[in-house]
Design an enzyme around this catalytic site. Structure first.
Site: not given
Length: 267
Positions: A112, A176
Site C-alpha cells: 500500500c 498512510h
C-alpha cells in the site's frame, strides 16, 4: 483523464488497475484524453478538466492549465471493472476506458503505502522513505535511510510542486504516509484536506482496525480531529468535503489538483 486500477502483481509502482492500459486509438491525438493503469492497492482516475470560471487576466492564463482529479480506489482488482472483463457493472469507469486510451504497462509496488509514496513523489521507494511499509519494517531496516516509513524530506511531492505552480491542492481520504505534524498532508503540499492518516479504518466512525491504536487518526485542514461529523460515512464524506473545497475557491480563477484517495473497496 487517467485511470489507474490496483492490480495484485508484484511490480514496482503500485495502484490497482495498474498495468498501463493498452489500446491507444489510432484516429487522432484527441483520443489521448486519459490513461488507465493498475496497481496493487488502488484505482486512480486522473481527470483533466478545462478550467473555466473567472474572466480576469489571471483566469484567462490559467485556462491553459487543466484541473487534475486523481481518484484512487483502494485494493480494487484489475478485472473488477466491466471494461476489463468484470461481471460487476461499472458504467462510469467503463465510459472513461471506452472513450479514452488504455495503457497497460504501469508498474506497481507490492504493498500500500510504498505505492502511494511513488505516486505522489515520482521516485523509487528507497529514495522517498517507503522502502517498506512502516508497519512491516524489519529489524535490519530500522534506522536505515530509505526505510523511514513515511515520505521523507529529501523529496518534493506532487502537490508541493503544483502548489508552487499556482494550483489549489486538495486531498480527501486515506493518507498512510506519516502521522506526525510535519508528515501529514497539510505539511506535504495540500492546502485543504480531510484525511484518514492510518492504513485502514471503519467507514462509520473512528474505530481502528489495528491493535496499535484504539482509534483511527484523522486531520482536517491540518488539524487533528477528536470526532467525526455526525453523519459520517467515509466514501460520502470524502466526496462531499472535496466538493466543498472546490466550491470555496471556484471564483478565484486558479486551477486545482485534487487527490481523492478513497478507502473503498479496502477496509
Amino acid at each position: 483523464s487517467i485511470m489507474i486500477d490496483e492490480v495484485n502483481t508484484l511490480k514496482l509502482l503500485n495502484v490497482s488497475e495498474f498495468n498501463w492500459f493498452r489500446s491507444a486509438k489510432e484516429n487522432g491525438p484527441e483520443n489521448f484524453s486519459w490513461l488507465i493503469r493498475s496497481f496493487k492497492l488502488s484505482v486512480i482516475l486522473l481527470l483533466f478538466v478545462p478550467f473555466t470560471t473567472a474572466s480576469d487576466l489571471f483566469a484567462q492564463e490559467t485556462q491553459r492549465r487543466p484541473n487534475i482529479v486523481m481518484l484512487l480506489a483502494d485494493d480494487m482488482g484489475y478485472s473488477d471493472m466491466g471494461s476489463f472483463g468484470s461481471e460487476i457493472k461499472t458504467p462510469n469507469f467503463d465510459n472513461l476506458a471506452n472513450e479514452g486510451v488504455r495503457f497497460t504497462n504501469f508498474y506497481t509496488h507490492a504493498t500500500c503505502s510504498p505505492t502511494r509514496s511513488m505516486l505522489l513523489s515520482g521516485v523509487d521507494t528507497h529514495i522517498n522513505g517507503l522502502g517498506n511499509m512502516d508497519e512491516w519494517t524489519a529489524p535490519n531496516q530500522q534506522g536505515v535511510p530509505g526505510y523511514e516509513g513515511h515520505l521523507n524530506k529529501q523529496i518534493a511531492t506532487l502537490p508541493e510542486l503544483l502548489k508552487q505552480a499556482g494550483y489549489h491542492t486538495y486531498m480527501v481520504g486515506k493518507w498512510h504516509l506519516g502521522k506526525a505534524p510535519d508528515l501529514i498532508p497539510a505539511a506535504r503540499g495540500f492546502e485543504r484536506d480531510f484525511t484518514l492518516l492510518d492504513g485502514a479504518g471503519s467507514y462509520w466512525d473512528m474505530t481502528s482496525f489495528t491493535a496499535a491504536n484504539p482509534k483511527s487518526v484523522y486531520t482536517e485542514d491540518g488539524k487533528y480531529l477528536t470526532e467525526l461529523p455526525g453523519d459520517y460515512y467515509a466514501t460520502k464524506t470524502y466526496t462531499d468535503k472535496l466538493i466543498g473545497f472546490i466550491e470555496d475557491s471556484r471564483k478565484d480563477g486558479k486551477p486545482f489538483f485534487a487527490y481523492v484517495s478513497h478507502q473503498a473497496p479496502h477496509d
